[in-house]
Design an enzyme around this catalytic site. Sequence first.
Site, PDB file in Angstrom:
ATOM      1  N   LYS A 167       0.831  -1.219   0.000  1.00 47.89           N
ATOM      2  CA  LYS A 167       0.000   0.000   0.000  1.00 47.89           C
ATOM      3  C   LYS A 167       0.850   1.247   0.000  1.00 47.89           C
ATOM      4  O   LYS A 167       0.448   2.268  -0.556  1.00 47.89           O
ATOM      5  CB  LYS A 167      -0.981  -0.007   1.179  1.00 47.89           C
ATOM      6  N   LYS A 220      -3.838 -10.590  -6.809  1.00 43.74           N
ATOM      7  CA  LYS A 220      -5.080 -10.795  -6.052  1.00 43.74           C
ATOM      8  C   LYS A 220      -6.212  -9.932  -6.630  1.00 43.74           C
ATOM      9  O   LYS A 220      -5.967  -8.777  -6.998  1.00 43.74           O
ATOM     10  CB  LYS A 220      -4.801 -10.391  -4.598  1.00 43.74           C
ATOM     11  N   LYS A 234     -10.678  -4.985  -4.292  1.00 46.45           N
ATOM     12  CA  LYS A 234     -11.764  -4.036  -4.523  1.00 46.45           C
ATOM     13  C   LYS A 234     -11.235  -2.658  -4.890  1.00 46.45           C
ATOM     14  O   LYS A 234     -11.963  -1.850  -5.439  1.00 46.45           O
ATOM     15  CB  LYS A 234     -12.720  -3.983  -3.331  1.00 46.45           C
TER      16      LYS A 234
HETATM   17  P1  ATP Z   1      -8.339  -3.467  -0.616  1.00 46.96           P
HETATM   18  O1  ATP Z   1      -8.305  -3.701  -2.087  1.00 46.96           O
HETATM   19  O2  ATP Z   1      -8.985  -2.155  -0.235  1.00 46.96           O
HETATM   20  O3  ATP Z   1      -7.047  -3.740   0.065  1.00 46.96           O
HETATM   21  P2  ATP Z   1      -9.546  -6.025  -0.214  1.00 46.96           P
HETATM   22  O4  ATP Z   1     -10.334  -6.315  -1.440  1.00 46.96           O
HETATM   23  O5  ATP Z   1      -8.266  -6.734  -0.012  1.00 46.96           O
HETATM   24  O6  ATP Z   1      -9.361  -4.478  -0.046  1.00 46.96           O
HETATM   25  P3  ATP Z   1     -10.436  -6.191   2.566  1.00 46.96           P
HETATM   26  O7  ATP Z   1     -11.503  -5.378   3.137  1.00 46.96           O
HETATM   27  O8  ATP Z   1      -9.047  -5.789   2.879  1.00 46.96           O
HETATM   28  O9  ATP Z   1     -10.544  -6.300   0.973  1.00 46.96           O
HETATM   29  O10 ATP Z   1     -10.650  -7.706   2.930  1.00 46.96           O
HETATM   30  C1  ATP Z   1     -11.770  -8.275   3.535  1.00 46.96           C
HETATM   31  C2  ATP Z   1     -11.589  -9.770   3.592  1.00 46.96           C
HETATM   32  O11 ATP Z   1     -11.641 -10.318   2.267  1.00 46.96           O
HETATM   33  C3  ATP Z   1     -10.252 -10.230   4.170  1.00 46.96           C
HETATM   34  O12 ATP Z   1     -10.468 -11.352   4.991  1.00 46.96           O
HETATM   35  C4  ATP Z   1      -9.441 -10.606   2.973  1.00 46.96           C
HETATM   36  O13 ATP Z   1      -8.479 -11.598   3.269  1.00 46.96           O
HETATM   37  C5  ATP Z   1     -10.510 -11.156   2.040  1.00 46.96           C
HETATM   38  N1  ATP Z   1     -10.119 -11.017   0.641  1.00 46.96           N
HETATM   39  C6  ATP Z   1      -9.898  -9.866  -0.023  1.00 46.96           C
HETATM   40  N2  ATP Z   1      -9.586 -10.099  -1.313  1.00 46.96           N
HETATM   41  C7  ATP Z   1      -9.584 -11.455  -1.466  1.00 46.96           C
HETATM   42  C8  ATP Z   1      -9.319 -12.331  -2.580  1.00 46.96           C
HETATM   43  N3  ATP Z   1      -8.999 -11.864  -3.765  1.00 46.96           N
HETATM   44  N4  ATP Z   1      -9.437 -13.661  -2.374  1.00 46.96           N
HETATM   45  C9  ATP Z   1      -9.788 -14.154  -1.154  1.00 46.96           C
HETATM   46  N5  ATP Z   1     -10.038 -13.386  -0.068  1.00 46.96           N
HETATM   47  C10 ATP Z   1      -9.944 -12.054  -0.216  1.00 46.96           C
END
Ligand code: ATP
Length: 333
Positions: free
Chosen positions: A115, A197, A200
């Site tokens: 980040k 990955k 969002k």
């Molecule tokens: P950002 O992109 O803002 O970092 P994010 O999509 O990683 O956000 P978070 O709110 O950080 O989402 O994550 C919420 C939950 O979803 C966490 O438990 C994280 O491990 C899970 N998660 C996020 N992206 C994935 C993915 N691509 N596959 C599986 N689990 C995920």
Amino acid sequence: MFGEQKVSYSGVQPSGNLTIGNYLGALRNFSEYSQQYKTFYCVVDQHAITVRQVPAELRRRTYETLALYMACGLDPEKNTLYVQSMVREHASLAWILNCFTMFGELSRMTQFKDKSAKHADNINAGLFTYPVLMASDILLYQTDVVPVGIDQKQHVELCRDIAERFNQIYPDTFTVPTPVISKQGMKIMSLADPTKKMSKSDENVNAVVYILDDRDTIIRKFKRAVTDSGSEVRAADDKPGITNLMNIYSCFTGKSLEEIEREFAGVGYGEFKLAVGEATADALAPVQEEFRQRLADKAGLEAQMKRGAEEASYYARRTLSKVEKKLGFVQIR
Ligand code: ATP
Ligand code: LTN
């Protein structure tokens, strides 16, 4: 553990539209614990401000994330669903735990490195100490298990180290939590770059399938997904694109990878991608319907925020007072 009951705790940031990665890696697994565990699921808005947010959007997404929790099958009668900033103990414990966390430990966190590379103009101290706030979330509730995607494993492990360090100095303070990572949905990859990955906050909306995307959009995004050379539907290290799609299909249909290989033997990528899109859209339709109903009831969501915060505060206060007493802070009743 609170009394005799084991505790499950997790959180999702209201920092963007939630993806099928969030759903399969985290949200969908939360309800597994509702029967036997005391469960706390939090909308972690304080975490979200480590990256700049537009206030009106943060507010809207906080409501939406709570509505999605419910739409994913979390019954507010059986789970404590709440918003982090409404329970003041999180930030108080975070300060204390900052004093039990080492600079070197935080410097090693992969998410911090990623980040800060992405937001080079805003490498604030909150981004750096973010895992300490997360540890506070978890430890305030004497959590046993933390269902998360694999990208959060490192943070939960740091949380364990902090808890063990604190317990060594002040015995029997915190339950030491274990991360639980669902094997299948632990890491859903981007549709545009299957070595990354699905996230969002990805700027390319075609790389990401959102839980709330409509059927046509879902099918279109899967049709466009980057695949590998060749034409065989087979999971392999040198076929990250197809492997990711097979994994998603498997998560939504319950079929194993072997079954999927058999089902699509001799069929081209095009037909397979369409099937993945349809299975995803079918599985998400009831979640979307429930979400719309929940979101339309703003008063109901606010009542839940209030009730959830009251329930959570009861437990959070108990842990925080115990910690403050052990540290030597004066307690006047
Ligand atoms: P950002 O992109 O803002 O970092 P994010 O999509 O990683 O956000 P978070 O709110 O950080 O989402 O994550 C919420 C939950 O979803 C966490 O438990 C994280 O491990 C899970 N998660 C996020 N992206 C994935 C993915 N691509 N596959 C599986 N689990 C995920
Ligand atoms: N850091 C997590 C969100 C999060 C969390 C938590 C997850 C904040 N507090 C406590 C589990 C338990 C993330 O970025 N996904």
